[in-house]
Write a protein that holds these residues in place. Structure first.
Motif, PDB file in Angstrom:
ATOM      1  N   LEU A  61      -7.128   6.858  -8.828  1.00 60.59           N
ATOM      2  CA  LEU A  61      -6.379   8.034  -8.398  1.00 60.59           C
ATOM      3  C   LEU A  61      -6.451   9.193  -9.381  1.00 60.59           C
ATOM      4  O   LEU A  61      -6.341  10.354  -8.984  1.00 60.59           O
ATOM      5  CB  LEU A  61      -4.907   7.666  -8.143  1.00 60.59           C
ATOM      6  CG  LEU A  61      -4.641   6.691  -6.999  1.00 60.59           C
ATOM      7  CD1 LEU A  61      -3.145   6.445  -6.845  1.00 60.59           C
ATOM      8  CD2 LEU A  61      -5.245   7.207  -5.698  1.00 60.59           C
ATOM      9  N   ASP A 102       0.817  -1.219   0.000  1.00 62.88           N
ATOM     10  CA  ASP A 102       0.000   0.000   0.000  1.00 62.88           C
ATOM     11  C   ASP A 102       0.845   1.261   0.000  1.00 62.88           C
ATOM     12  O   ASP A 102       0.376   2.328  -0.427  1.00 62.88           O
ATOM     13  CB  ASP A 102      -0.933   0.009   1.219  1.00 62.88           C
ATOM     14  CG  ASP A 102      -2.074  -0.994   1.085  1.00 62.88           C
ATOM     15  OD1 ASP A 102      -2.467  -1.290  -0.068  1.00 62.88           O
ATOM     16  OD2 ASP A 102      -2.552  -1.484   2.122  1.00 62.88           O
ATOM     17  N   ALA A 103       2.101   1.169   0.463  1.00 65.65           N
ATOM     18  CA  ALA A 103       2.969   2.348   0.457  1.00 65.65           C
ATOM     19  C   ALA A 103       3.207   2.838  -0.971  1.00 65.65           C
ATOM     20  O   ALA A 103       3.401   4.042  -1.191  1.00 65.65           O
ATOM     21  CB  ALA A 103       4.299   2.028   1.136  1.00 65.65           C
ATOM     22  N   GLY A 114       0.987   2.868  -3.329  1.00 67.52           N
ATOM     23  CA  GLY A 114      -0.172   3.687  -3.665  1.00 67.52           C
ATOM     24  C   GLY A 114      -0.054   5.092  -3.110  1.00 67.52           C
ATOM     25  O   GLY A 114      -0.380   6.073  -3.797  1.00 67.52           O
ATOM     26  N   HIS A 115       0.437   5.197  -1.880  1.00 59.58           N
ATOM     27  CA  HIS A 115       0.636   6.533  -1.287  1.00 59.58           C
ATOM     28  C   HIS A 115       1.700   7.302  -2.068  1.00 59.58           C
ATOM     29  O   HIS A 115       1.575   8.518  -2.284  1.00 59.58           O
ATOM     30  CB  HIS A 115       1.056   6.404   0.183  1.00 59.58           C
ATOM     31  CG  HIS A 115       0.016   5.759   1.052  1.00 59.58           C
ATOM     32  ND1 HIS A 115      -1.299   6.178   1.092  1.00 59.58           N
ATOM     33  CD2 HIS A 115       0.102   4.703   1.915  1.00 59.58           C
ATOM     34  CE1 HIS A 115      -1.982   5.431   1.932  1.00 59.58           C
ATOM     35  NE2 HIS A 115      -1.152   4.522   2.444  1.00 59.58           N
ATOM     36  N   GLY A 116       2.749   6.602  -2.516  1.00 62.37           N
ATOM     37  CA  GLY A 116       3.780   7.259  -3.304  1.00 62.37           C
ATOM     38  C   GLY A 116       3.262   7.764  -4.634  1.00 62.37           C
ATOM     39  O   GLY A 116       3.632   8.855  -5.095  1.00 62.37           O
ATOM     40  N   ARG A 156       0.143   8.601  -5.264  1.00 64.32           N
ATOM     41  CA  ARG A 156      -0.743   9.735  -4.955  1.00 64.32           C
ATOM     42  C   ARG A 156       0.079  11.011  -4.739  1.00 64.32           C
ATOM     43  O   ARG A 156      -0.288  12.090  -5.216  1.00 64.32           O
ATOM     44  CB  ARG A 156      -1.574   9.410  -3.713  1.00 64.32           C
ATOM     45  CG  ARG A 156      -2.651  10.460  -3.411  1.00 64.32           C
ATOM     46  CD  ARG A 156      -3.468  10.090  -2.180  1.00 64.32           C
ATOM     47  NE  ARG A 156      -4.261   8.894  -2.415  1.00 64.32           N
ATOM     48  CZ  ARG A 156      -4.002   7.697  -1.880  1.00 64.32           C
ATOM     49  NH1 ARG A 156      -2.955   7.536  -1.088  1.00 64.32           N
ATOM     50  NH2 ARG A 156      -4.781   6.674  -2.126  1.00 64.32           N
ATOM     51  N   ASP A 157       1.214  10.870  -4.058  1.00 63.59           N
ATOM     52  CA  ASP A 157       2.091  12.019  -3.837  1.00 63.59           C
ATOM     53  C   ASP A 157       2.655  12.545  -5.154  1.00 63.59           C
ATOM     54  O   ASP A 157       2.715  13.755  -5.383  1.00 63.59           O
ATOM     55  CB  ASP A 157       3.234  11.625  -2.896  1.00 63.59           C
ATOM     56  CG  ASP A 157       4.262  12.733  -2.751  1.00 63.59           C
ATOM     57  OD1 ASP A 157       3.941  13.763  -2.134  1.00 63.59           O
ATOM     58  OD2 ASP A 157       5.390  12.563  -3.277  1.00 63.59           O
TER      59      ASP A 157
END
Length: 352
Positions: A184, A135-136, A138-140, A142-143
């Motif tokens: 996203l 999941d990290a 996905g956060h990357g 998004r950033d």
């Protein structure tokens, strides 16, 4: 331009560029390659800059007005500093799109985002998922998207790496990744890439001929058995007629590799490999015998299918002006037949 039918990952080396040039115009229009620039780590800055410029210009010459992605997955800061201005310089004649990813250093991301803004051709975010989805990532992503210029179109390249038969959870992990990434942004292109061709080893071709399943192609069909609404927007991608590891090496020059190479052919379910010698007495006769094995396959598509099938027929018959070729020739022809067959397999059929 509408989304491509097919995204092959290709090394920015002469054999792959020549293969792309040998494709028919209709096949070229249907695919958008992802070109991997070779590593130039450890070179003096001026030598590195000249090499990067040559790599990009060589790719731009074979594309002209056709788009392509250009990635430097091995790049350090000096490499990126050389890459960005070259992409901007060729933007008017060849729409080459830069690539970054959520796990890459901040300077890599920043340089690529700025390059995308300057070229106006768009940007690809390459997300590597060689195992379980994290999941990290996905956060990357998004950033990264939050920092993309609003005028820049973004592409998603979900790269599964080597899709081997023993990776039984690949489809599940790919869907987990897509479930997280597809909402996203309205991606211009969303492609799923996987290396299905086996890594060619002495053990694999020990007995002269081997057949390996097209695991990435089977995965593609498995994904489409899911009820996800976004599946119709996905684009198929692979590593051409090479393996995920082999694409970083390129073909042997004949001076430092093993004393053998392989002729390759793609069928509906399998990759067929025939071991042939790169030198020695009787080399040409052995290569022609290997070509005859491929031409005799029930799945051989005939000499008119592509320039590669024509080459195989002529090699098998002892005809043609260029003899039996080298390891680079064999990989070049393997890519021509594979890329052509992939596009035709993906082309929607009309009529009965």
């Amino acid at each position: 331009m509408s989304a491509p039918l097919y995204v092959p990952v290709l090394p920015a080396r002469p054999h792959a560029r020549t293969a792309y040039q040998q494709l028919s115009p209709s096949v070229q229009r249907a695919l958008v390659p992802l070109w991997n620039l070779p590593s130039r780590a450890g070179r003096p800055p001026d030598v590195l800059a000249a090499g990067v410029e040559r790599d990009v210009l060589d790719v731009s010459k074979v594309h002209r007005n056709h788009p392509a992605w250009v990635d430097a997955p091995f790049a350090d800061e000096d490499h990126l500093a050389a890459l960005a201005p070259v992409l901007s310089a060729v933007a008017g004649v060849s729409p080459l799109r830069p690539v970054t990813g959520p796990e890459r250093p901040r300077h890599h991301q920043a340089t690529t985002l700025e390059s995308a803004r300057r070229t106006g051709s768009g940007l690809a975010i390459r997300v590597l998922v060689p195992g379980e989805w994290d999941d990290a990532l996905g956060h990357g992503v998004r950033d990264l998207l939050a920092r993309v210029d609003p005028a820049v179109e973004a592409d998603l390249l979900l790269d599964l790496g080597a899709v081997r038969a023993d990776r039984t959870d690949t489809a599940k992990e790919a869907l987990r990744a897509l479930d997280a990434l597809m909402p996203l942004t309205p991606w211009r292109t969303a492609a799923v890439l996987g290396g299905g061709f086996p890594d060619v080893t002495a053990e694999l071709v020990e007995y002269g001929r081997a057949e390996e399943p097209r695991t990435d192609w089977h995965l593609w069909h498995e994904l489409h058995r899911s009820p996800r609404s976004y599946l119709g927007r996905l684009v198929y991608g692979d590593y051409g007629a090479d393996s995920a590891r082999g694409i970083t090496r390129g073909p042997s020059s004949g001076t430092g590799g093993p004393p053998w190479g392989v002729l390759r052919y793609t069928t509906g379910d399998s990759f067929v490999l025939v071991k042939v010698p790169t030198g020695g007495e009787g080399r040409a006769a052995a290569v022609r015998a290997g070509a005859r094995e491929l031409v005799a396959l029930p799945e051989f598509r005939g000499a008119a299918a592509s320039a590669a099938e024509t080459w195989l027929r002529d090699c098998a018959r002892g005809q043609g002006p260029k003899g039996t070729g080298t390891a680079a020739t064999w990989l070049q022809q393997a890519n021509v037949q594979h890329l052509t067959y992939a596009v035709r397999s993906l082309t929607p059929r009309t009529g009965p």
